[in-house]
Design an enzyme around this catalytic site. Structure first.
Site, mmCIF file in Angstrom:
data_model
loop_
_atom_site.group_PDB
_atom_site.id
_atom_site.type_symbol
_atom_site.label_atom_id
_atom_site.label_comp_id
_atom_site.label_asym_id
_atom_site.label_seq_id
_atom_site.Cartn_x
_atom_site.Cartn_y
_atom_site.Cartn_z
ATOM 1 N N GLN A 174 -10.497 -2.436 -3.293
ATOM 2 C CA GLN A 174 -11.746 -1.839 -2.762
ATOM 3 C C GLN A 174 -12.806 -2.038 -3.685
ATOM 4 O OE1 GLN A 174 -12.550 0.295 0.040
ATOM 5 N NE2 GLN A 174 -14.643 -0.356 -0.722
ATOM 6 N N HIS A 207 -7.175 1.642 -6.854
ATOM 7 C CA HIS A 207 -7.488 0.678 -5.642
ATOM 8 C C HIS A 207 -8.421 -0.473 -6.062
ATOM 9 C CE1 HIS A 207 -7.885 0.061 -1.516
ATOM 10 N NE2 HIS A 207 -8.511 0.932 -0.914
ATOM 11 N N ARG A 247 0.754 -1.211 0.029
ATOM 12 C CA ARG A 247 -0.044 -0.141 0.015
ATOM 13 C C ARG A 247 1.067 1.353 0.100
ATOM 14 N NH1 ARG A 247 -5.412 1.360 1.803
ATOM 15 N NH2 ARG A 247 -5.418 3.432 2.859
ATOM 16 N N ASP A 253 -16.043 9.610 -2.383
ATOM 17 C CA ASP A 253 -14.818 9.319 -1.476
ATOM 18 C C ASP A 253 -14.630 10.768 -0.966
ATOM 19 O OD1 ASP A 253 -12.677 8.199 -0.233
ATOM 20 O OD2 ASP A 253 -11.611 7.800 -2.042
ATOM 21 N N CYS A 288 -15.635 4.286 0.346
ATOM 22 C CA CYS A 288 -14.628 3.390 0.764
ATOM 23 C C CYS A 288 -14.152 3.645 2.281
ATOM 24 C CB CYS A 288 -13.523 3.504 -0.109
ATOM 25 S SG CYS A 288 -12.649 5.223 -0.173
ATOM 26 N N ARG A 341 -14.261 -6.103 2.422
ATOM 27 C CA ARG A 341 -12.909 -6.057 2.086
ATOM 28 C C ARG A 341 -12.389 -7.429 2.489
ATOM 29 N NH1 ARG A 341 -9.966 -1.378 1.698
ATOM 30 N NH2 ARG A 341 -8.209 -2.933 0.978
#
Length: 309
Positions: free
Chosen positions: A139, A136, A109, A227, A266, A294
């Site tokens: 996600q 991502h 990450r 987001d 997210c 997730r």
């Protein structure tokens, strides 16, 4: 045989994504009512170790991948960028070579997408993108799983993205091209998603409309997604909040979308900015299922990466 990397959704492809999502639904259902730490009955990743490299802060990615390995019978270890040799200048390539001798898979990450690509180029074990500034994909696996649970059919569904065309938006657009659903992006000028991602979706038969009115875009949507307006490592020095304010999600926007619309984010959310408390805590919100998913989606992703799905 080359390792199965998961840098972006296209690395798996539509058929593998469908298999991952189907397996995730089955595994989640089979665990209903179990203690969180109980290992899946057949321990499919017994003896396997996942290395997790974090150069960006994390809650969901860190905990979900750790618990995924535990539930699959394996284990995980954490390397923080600042306290590992990466933070002192060791190259990504050398880190990839060394970790490949110790562990069975690597999740990273980080900020620069090129770091994940370089890691994959030099690793002899699967490398998973846990987030970059460009995409991502983990996600979006969870988001698609959440829709399937509630709507049962992904193909043909209508998604609307509101606000900044960021890394999560890029992966959502990529998913639309691979999995045959519709995405409309409502954003101010200068906040559009990556042009290359839009072009790839068009090449797969999915033209992504870019519109400037949030309420119009949201009408009839199955999913309204957004987001934070300022991602990790960025500032509001360019007046992002002022430009993005018309794209905030509130009760009026969700009412205009329709009763069938679910809200996704997210997380972490900046309540009172991109979304109101009433929406994120309201009956149309799917964010807590989305966050839980997730874990389930990544369990099946790990199995795919390691050739067990």
């Amino acid at each position: 045989m080359s390792p199965r990397h998961f840098i972006d959704l296209k690395d798996a492809g539509g058929d593998a994504i469908a298999a991952i999502l189907g397996d995730a639904m089955d595994r989640k259902g089979a665990r209903a009512g179990w203690p969180k730490g109980q290992v899946d009955g057949h321990s499919p990743l017994a003896g396997h170790v996942l290395a997790m490299i974090f150069e960006k802060n994390s809650t969901r990615t860190r905990v979900s991948f750790d618990m995924a390995m535990r539930q699959l019978g394996g284990s995980a270890l954490v390397l923080d960028g600042a306290s590992s040799q990466i933070g002192r200048g060791e190259s990504i390539a050398d880190t990839a070579r060394v970790l490949s001798r110790y562990v069975d898979a690597i999740m990273i990450r980080t900020d620069d997408h090129a770091k994940v690509v370089e890691m994959a180029n030099h690793a002899t074990v699967p490398v998973i993108n846990g987030l970059t500034d460009a995409s991502h994909p983990c996600q979006i696996l969870a988001d698609m799983l959440t829709l399937l649970e509630r709507k049962s059919k992904l193909a043909g569904s209508k998604w609307v993205w509101l606000g900044d065309g960021n890394n999560v938006c890029n992966s959502l657009i990529e998913a639309a091209g691979l999995m045959h659903f519709d995405v409309t992006v409502a954003c101010p000028e200068g906040f559009e998603p990556d042009a290359g991602v839009l072009a790839e979706a068009a090449a797969r038969g999915r033209t992504i409309p870019i519109v400037r009115d949030a309420a119009t875009a949201a009408k009839g949507a199955d999913v309204v997604a957004t987001d934070t307006w300022t991602s990790m490592g960025h500032s509001d020095s360019d007046n992002r909040g002022q430009a993005l304010a018309p794209f905030a999600v509130d009760d009026a926007l969700m009412a205009g979308a329709g009763a069938q619309a679910m809200f996704m984010h997210c997380l972490p959310a900046h309540r009172g900015e991109e979304v109101t408390d009433a929406v994120i805590d309201g009956p149309q919100s799917a964010v807590w299922d989305e966050a839980e998913n997730r874990l389930h989606a990544q369990k099946s992703l790990l199995l795919w990466c390691l050739g067990k799905l």
